[in-house]
Design an enzyme around this catalytic site. Structure first.
Site: not given
Length: 879
Positions: A487, A759
């Site tokens: 990502e 996260e």
């Protein structure tokens, strides 16, 4: 009350001032940068700081001189601007001299007079060089012959001769892909991942290097290698390659000036040669393969006679993208880590622990038989059994492989890739692996550290450490969401949530100025802002509340942090277009359509019995951010003197809030979503009538207490929750949230051994198992946004609302959470602000430092004080 210095302290100060200048000018900057080589604006802005040994020092007058010759500057000769002004302005002063010329270097210095009648000496001489105009490019784009289908990195070289004594030489370089440039066998620069990642289809950065010291009379060689990088390599989702183009290219212009005044230019053109080197493959997600057997010794230096089998390059078409000067900080190497331990996992794998989750790569030393392949795999965490874990990297291989050529010991490191890791699995290493054989190196944008924060609580100190390292790891040219999996994109929601914290920890003025250019460039004509910038997703993947609002939030945050009015001027049209987009899709002033991420990754408890943690209505969230962006647009219009826009958007804001109240609020102020995030956003953005706000804050507190002093917020509610609690008189609850050690909380990952921000609140569960591997990064800075509250509330360092950039400072610490001590400092554009307090027997002892040319208001429980620059001590009772 204000305490006076003791006699010993007085004698020390007196002794130091005897040997020090009373007043001096330091830290000269141009466009937020020290001695920049590629200033693009025709009106660069000049800044400096003032040191003074006297308290209450304000600049009363400055004098600037700018010239084209360093020697003549002191003689007031060859000046292009000389200016004197009676003002206290010392930050971002517009150049107003003769027109500045492309590629020209200018020298400047300043002296000041203060309000005590002292006049400083002239400062040390700084310089800036103007960037290269489009018409001054004479170099041609070159690439390897034929289609660029090889996974290997091409090497380019050009030998040339210089016959005169060299005065100066500047290299202007960019690439489609990533480049590493060399001159006579040496790297031209200590920077990496150039030319950086921008919206390549719109604008491509070039870099400028002073290479005078690398050149010599006689034979010289320019060399360069190229990697796929973001331009051609895998980026985004769905195994996407060649997003910006399918051909790597190099553009290089070396301009030499001789001591006799003549000039010579060496360009990339059809006369360059290329071959392929030892980098067999290089990809940001998958890593690098380097075969030392394919090394070409001396290819980038003189006396290399083996290029007869090298091929002639192809000249490429120019392309439509605009070449722009690099305005942000380059990526450089920073901290280095030796192995904490080398061990065998239960599976029998050899793993190295560097002790810190970081972003960069490993430098490896090895010696062994030719053809030996060593593979380094990277991971952030180990399983609860102690095994190497990479499932959360998804499809990213995150591996670097080296093939030995035999003979003497070799040293390897990657060139065009980076990894996020704490642990490295080593396969194929010949002989015994020792700690001296590996060094982990952190790479990130070269932002000066500006903030320091510490308390009496070790867990809070580790949280601060984790916040800083989350920023370092994800501020690699663009503000990425995560640095390790497939990502590593510039997610807008993460960036806006963290921007204020980022500006406390590091100097991000140039970093965000550069990135905001791409926010503007990738904005659709409709005003839609993409989810990620640079946008490597679809053209319609955007307009999510709290993500797309980056277009208004970060420009305003940067104006507040650095006093940079021009950033509002530059981004104002983009801000307008974004609010205009929302207005165009809103119905009856309600933004209740389109895709929204909502309060991303909020805590999801098992609440089947009462549903009290139900998902916050995404359209309610959207309406609050519609109001927030409109308010920030009003703020910007006021700063820029756009009175008609102020009136227009003030009326719009009133309608937005009325629509919110009608759709999402009962007459008593209860919201249709009774979540923490709903109340936090409604209170933070003043969506509720003033008379109902206190009661709504009480509902927020009740919810928090109901969850045992745990937060349930996600990416959009978390940055504001403690601010809202403190604002409405519940500072104790804010501290309870901060000090909470069990999941979900900020300190739960700390207790679990985290060295960066996770996260998810429970990236590793209490039983040691992992959250869903599809999206479980252990280096994701969004929840680190609590750092903003820690600096502002615990240490109490704030910029006054009416004086951006800390021209006027408010120091208002609010102790709590059983902390007995806290201290912080912030290097502002004026100098260092310090706030340090100790709590003893309900007595707050506060030491503050205020930089010259600013003033501060000290706010304590029982008093307030307006002070000028200097160092002070205060004591106040704490109820």
């Amino acid at each position: 009350m204000l305490q006076k210095l003791g006699i010993l302290g007085f004698l020390i100060v007196l002794n130091l001032s005897t040997f020090a200048q009373k007043l001096e000018v330091i830290d000269l900057k141009v466009e937020h940068l020290s001695n920049p080589l590629a200033v693009e604006t025709e009106i660069p802005r000049l800044s400096w700081k003032i040191n003074s040994t006297e308290k209450n020092t304000q600049q009363a007058e400055y004098e600037i001189r700018v010239g084209t010759d360093k020697v003549f500057l002191n003689k007031d000769k060859d000046l292009v601007w000389k200016h004197r002004a009676s003002t206290d302005q010392s930050v971002l002063i517009d150049y107003a001299g003769s027109p500045l010329q492309s590629k020209k270097k200018y020298f400047w210095q300043v002296r000041v007079k203060d309000n005590h009648g002292n006049t400083s000496a002239w400062s040390t001489i700084g310089f800036f060089q103007m960037g290269i105009s489009a018409s001054d490019w004479s170099a041609q784009w070159i690439t390897a012959s034929g289609k660029d289908t090889s996974s290997r990195s091409p090497l380019f070289r050009k030998e040339f001769s210089l016959k005169k004594k060299i005065k100066s030489a500047m290299a202007y370089i960019t690439a489609k892909g990533l480049y590493e440039a060399k001159l006579n066998g040496a790297r031209i620069s200590d920077t990496y991942f150039a030319p950086g990642w921008t919206s390549y289809k719109n604008q491509l950065q070039y870099q400028v290097y002073d290479v005078t010291a690398l050149l010599r009379i006689g034979s010289n060689v320019l060399g360069a290698s190229l990697g796929n990088g973001w331009y051609k390599g895998r980026i985004g989702f769905g195994n996407q390659h060649n997003f910006y183009g399918d051909t790597r290219g190099l553009l290089l212009q070396l301009e030499v000036e001789y001591t006799d005044g003549t000039k010579e230019t060496i360009n990339t053109d059809e006369n360059w040669k290329y071959t392929y080197g030892p980098i067999m493959a290089s990809d940001i997600y998958d890593g690098e393969i380097y075969d030392a057997r394919m090394e070409i010794t001396g290819w980038d230096n003189t006396d290399f006679k083996e290029d007869s089998n090298w091929k002639n390059v192809n000249v490429m078409n120019k392309g439509t993208e605009k070449l722009i000067a690099m305005s942000g900080p380059p990526v450089r190497k920073h901290e280095q880590f030796k192995a904490l331990s080398i061990f065998k996992t239960p599976k029998g794998e050899t793993v190295v622990d560097f002790g810190q989750n970081l972003v960069g790569w490993v430098i490896l030393k090895a010696q062994g038989p030719t053809g030996t392949k060593i593979t380094l795999s990277h991971a952030e965490v180990l399983t609860k059994e102690g095994n190497f874990y990479t499932t959360n990297l998804r499809s990213a291989k995150a591996q670097d492989s080296y093939i030995l050529k035999g003979g003497a010991e070799q040293v390897f490191e990657p060139h065009f890739t980076f990894q996020g890791f704490r642990y490295v699995k080593v396969e194929g290493y010949p002989g015994e692996l020792k700690s001296d054989d590996l060094t982990a190196v952190a790479l990130y944008s070269d932002m000066a550290t500006t903030g320091k924060f510490t308390t009496s609580n070790p867990l809070i100190n580790q949280l601060q450490h984790n916040i800083q390292w989350g920023q370092k790891g994800n501020f690699l040219d663009v503000p990425t969401d995560c640095p390790q999996r497939d990502e590593r994109l510039g997610w807008t929601g993460d960036a806006q949530a963290f921007a204020n914290t980022a500006a406390y920890n590091m100097d991000v003025a140039g970093f965000f100025t550069k990135w905001l250019k791409d926010v503007k460039a990738d904005q659709q004509p409709s005003g839609l802002i993409p989810h990620v910038v640079p946008n490597v997703l679809g053209i319609n993947d955007g307009a999510s509340a709290g993500w797309a609002d980056v277009a208004t939030i970060i420009p305003w945050d940067m104006y507040r942090a650095y006093g940079d009015r021009r950033i509002l001027e530059t981004q104002y049209e983009s801000m307008q277009k974004w609010v205009g987009y929302i207005t165009s899709v809103a119905k009856n002033n309600l933004w209740n359509s389109g895709f929204h991420f909502g309060d991303w990754l909020f805590y999801r408890p098992n609440d089947d019995n009462d549903g009290r943690a139900a998902v916050t209505d995404k359209y309610l969230i959207a309406q609050t951010f519609y109001a927030h962006s409109t308010q920030l647009l009003i703020n910007a219009a006021e700063v820029l003197g756009k009175k008609e826009d102020v009136a227009k958007y003030t009326a719009l804001l009133s309608n937005i809030k009325a629509a919110f109240a009608k759709e999402y609020m009962t007459p008593t102020g209860r919201l249709v979503s009774g979540t923490q995030t709903a109340y936090v956003l409604a209170l933070q953005f003043d969506m509720l009538p003033e008379g109902l706000r206190a009661a709504c804050a009480d509902r927020l507190v009740a919810n928090i207490r109901d969850y045992g002093n745990h937060l349930t917020t996600g990416f959009l509610g978390t940055p504001y929750i403690c601010h809202v609690l403190t604002r409405f008189g519940h500072n104790d609850v804010a501290y309870d949230l901060l000090m909470q050690e069990s999941y979900p909380s900020w300190l739960y990952p700390v207790k679990m051994g985290a060295t960066t921000i996770w996260e998810r609140w429970d990236g590793i569960k209490p039983d040691g198992s992992f959250q869903t591997p599809d999206m479980n990064s252990y280096n994701h800075y969004a929840y680190g946004a609590i750092g903003d509250w820690m600096y502002r509330t615990i240490a109490g360092i704030n910029s006054a609302a009416d004086a951006p950039g800390y021209k006027s400072i408010v120091i208002a610490p609010k102790p709590g959470g059983k902390l007995t001590q806290a201290s912080a400092e912030l290097e502002t554009v004026y100098g260092t602000v310090k706030s340090a307090w100790v709590l003893e027997n309900n007595l707050l002892k506060l030491d503050v430092t205020v930089p010259a040319n600013t003033r501060a208001k000290i706010v304590l429980v029982d008093s307030s004080h307006d002070i000028g620059s200097g160092t002070y001590h205060f004591e106040s009772s704490v109820k």
